[in-house]
Design a protein around this motif. Structure first.
Motif, PDB file in Angstrom:
ATOM      1  N   MET A  66       0.852  -1.191   0.000  1.00  0.00           N
ATOM      2  CA  MET A  66       0.000   0.000   0.000  1.00  0.00           C
ATOM      3  C   MET A  66       0.883   1.236   0.000  1.00  0.00           C
ATOM      4  O   MET A  66       2.062   1.160   0.317  1.00  0.00           O
ATOM      5  CB  MET A  66      -0.966   0.007   1.192  1.00  0.00           C
ATOM      6  N   ASP A  67       0.277   2.360  -0.338  1.00  0.00           N
ATOM      7  CA  ASP A  67       1.083   3.579  -0.287  1.00  0.00           C
ATOM      8  C   ASP A  67       0.971   4.210   1.097  1.00  0.00           C
ATOM      9  O   ASP A  67       0.104   3.871   1.899  1.00  0.00           O
ATOM     10  CB  ASP A  67       0.712   4.556  -1.402  1.00  0.00           C
ATOM     11  N   GLY A  68       1.885   5.119   1.378  1.00  0.00           N
ATOM     12  CA  GLY A  68       1.957   5.735   2.697  1.00  0.00           C
ATOM     13  C   GLY A  68       0.728   6.540   3.064  1.00  0.00           C
ATOM     14  O   GLY A  68       0.353   6.618   4.233  1.00  0.00           O
ATOM     15  N   ILE A  69       0.083   7.141   2.084  1.00  0.00           N
ATOM     16  CA  ILE A  69      -1.117   7.923   2.366  1.00  0.00           C
ATOM     17  C   ILE A  69      -2.251   7.002   2.799  1.00  0.00           C
ATOM     18  O   ILE A  69      -2.967   7.280   3.762  1.00  0.00           O
ATOM     19  CB  ILE A  69      -1.485   8.815   1.163  1.00  0.00           C
ATOM     20  N   GLU A  70      -2.391   5.865   2.129  1.00  0.00           N
ATOM     21  CA  GLU A  70      -3.394   4.869   2.525  1.00  0.00           C
ATOM     22  C   GLU A  70      -3.105   4.359   3.942  1.00  0.00           C
ATOM     23  O   GLU A  70      -4.006   4.237   4.770  1.00  0.00           O
ATOM     24  CB  GLU A  70      -3.369   3.715   1.519  1.00  0.00           C
ATOM     25  N   LEU A  71      -1.838   4.078   4.229  1.00  0.00           N
ATOM     26  CA  LEU A  71      -1.452   3.623   5.567  1.00  0.00           C
ATOM     27  C   LEU A  71      -1.736   4.700   6.599  1.00  0.00           C
ATOM     28  O   LEU A  71      -2.239   4.415   7.687  1.00  0.00           O
ATOM     29  CB  LEU A  71       0.030   3.229   5.591  1.00  0.00           C
ATOM     30  N   THR A  72      -1.429   5.944   6.274  1.00  0.00           N
ATOM     31  CA  THR A  72      -1.685   7.059   7.193  1.00  0.00           C
ATOM     32  C   THR A  72      -3.157   7.121   7.563  1.00  0.00           C
ATOM     33  O   THR A  72      -3.510   7.205   8.749  1.00  0.00           O
ATOM     34  CB  THR A  72      -1.248   8.397   6.562  1.00  0.00           C
ATOM     35  N   ARG A  73      -4.023   7.080   6.569  1.00  0.00           N
ATOM     36  CA  ARG A  73      -5.471   7.144   6.834  1.00  0.00           C
ATOM     37  C   ARG A  73      -5.927   5.990   7.721  1.00  0.00           C
ATOM     38  O   ARG A  73      -6.654   6.188   8.689  1.00  0.00           O
ATOM     39  CB  ARG A  73      -6.249   7.131   5.520  1.00  0.00           C
ATOM     40  N   ALA A  74      -5.490   4.775   7.384  1.00  0.00           N
ATOM     41  CA  ALA A  74      -5.908   3.596   8.150  1.00  0.00           C
ATOM     42  C   ALA A  74      -5.368   3.655   9.580  1.00  0.00           C
ATOM     43  O   ALA A  74      -6.085   3.331  10.531  1.00  0.00           O
ATOM     44  CB  ALA A  74      -5.429   2.323   7.450  1.00  0.00           C
ATOM     45  N   ALA A  75      -4.113   4.069   9.749  1.00  0.00           N
ATOM     46  CA  ALA A  75      -3.516   4.120  11.081  1.00  0.00           C
ATOM     47  C   ALA A  75      -4.190   5.179  11.945  1.00  0.00           C
ATOM     48  O   ALA A  75      -4.491   4.942  13.118  1.00  0.00           O
ATOM     49  CB  ALA A  75      -2.016   4.400  10.961  1.00  0.00           C
ATOM     50  N   LEU A  76      -4.444   6.350  11.367  1.00  0.00           N
ATOM     51  CA  LEU A  76      -5.043   7.436  12.143  1.00  0.00           C
ATOM     52  C   LEU A  76      -6.510   7.200  12.448  1.00  0.00           C
ATOM     53  O   LEU A  76      -7.031   7.733  13.428  1.00  0.00           O
ATOM     54  CB  LEU A  76      -4.847   8.774  11.423  1.00  0.00           C
ATOM     55  N   GLU A  77      -7.155   6.384  11.643  1.00  0.00           N
ATOM     56  CA  GLU A  77      -8.549   6.031  11.927  1.00  0.00           C
ATOM     57  C   GLU A  77      -8.642   5.283  13.254  1.00  0.00           C
ATOM     58  O   GLU A  77      -9.544   5.498  14.041  1.00  0.00           O
ATOM     59  CB  GLU A  77      -9.099   5.156  10.796  1.00  0.00           C
ATOM     60  N   LEU A  82      -1.621   9.364  16.907  1.00  0.00           N
ATOM     61  CA  LEU A  82      -0.359   8.883  16.353  1.00  0.00           C
ATOM     62  C   LEU A  82       0.247   9.949  15.436  1.00  0.00           C
ATOM     63  O   LEU A  82      -0.456  10.560  14.634  1.00  0.00           O
ATOM     64  CB  LEU A  82      -0.619   7.603  15.551  1.00  0.00           C
ATOM     65  N   LEU A  83       1.549  10.175  15.574  1.00  0.00           N
ATOM     66  CA  LEU A  83       2.259  11.058  14.645  1.00  0.00           C
ATOM     67  C   LEU A  83       2.781  10.208  13.493  1.00  0.00           C
ATOM     68  O   LEU A  83       3.485   9.228  13.726  1.00  0.00           O
ATOM     69  CB  LEU A  83       3.426  11.743  15.343  1.00  0.00           C
ATOM     70  N   ALA A 102      -4.347  13.643   4.491  1.00  0.00           N
ATOM     71  CA  ALA A 102      -4.561  12.317   5.074  1.00  0.00           C
ATOM     72  C   ALA A 102      -4.274  12.311   6.570  1.00  0.00           C
ATOM     73  O   ALA A 102      -4.640  11.372   7.267  1.00  0.00           O
ATOM     74  CB  ALA A 102      -3.682  11.283   4.370  1.00  0.00           C
ATOM     75  N   GLY A 103      -3.581  13.355   7.062  1.00  0.00           N
ATOM     76  CA  GLY A 103      -3.285  13.451   8.485  1.00  0.00           C
ATOM     77  C   GLY A 103      -1.835  13.266   8.849  1.00  0.00           C
ATOM     78  O   GLY A 103      -1.484  13.268  10.035  1.00  0.00           O
TER      79      GLY A 103
END
Length: 126
Positions: A66-77, A82-83, A102-103
């Motif tokens: 996955m790309d980092g933006i997708e990971l960012t969204r999923a992690a922050l959800e 989380l930073l 994306a956060g």
């Protein structure tokens, strides 16, 4: 070994990066008393994040699954406090804007170097 056997229950820094790109930074963080773990893809990162809290996720903008933006969204959800810092090599023009939307807390250029990453980490953690 399963993730439960190799990663701390919670920690300070989780790196989602292929190979040993962050080995020097990880070693420096550990020598300074911080807890660090590394995974090689987004699914592993999300699995580790399901456990107890982490403070910072440093992830490649492009992971194998996955790309980092997708990971960012999923992690922050799941972990809104989380930073997330994304590492990029040659980002598209609008990457920084998309990462921020994306956060992601920040973007740093790869290769990961302590003099590039640490100032951003310390600034964000204050």
């Amino acid at each position: 070994m399963s993730p439960e056997e190799t990663w701390p229950e919670s920690g300070d820094f989780l790196f989602a990066t292929a190979g040993k790109q962050c080995a020097a930074i990880e070693s420096l963080l550990v020598r300074n008393g911080l807890r660090v773990a590394r995974v090689e893809n987004g699914e592993e990162a999300l699995s580790v994040l399901k456990g107890k809290p982490w403070k910072v996720l440093v992830a490649d903008a492009m992971l194998p699954d996955m790309d980092g933006i997708e990971l960012t969204r999923a992690a922050l959800e799941k972990h809104p406090g989380l930073l997330v810092i994304l590492g990029v090599t040659d980002p598209p023009e609008d990457f920084g804007k998309n990462a921020a939307m994306a956060g992601a807390a920040g973007v740093v250029y790869k290769p990961y170097e302590p003099d590039k990453l640490f100032p951003l980490l310390w600034f964000l953690m204050q």
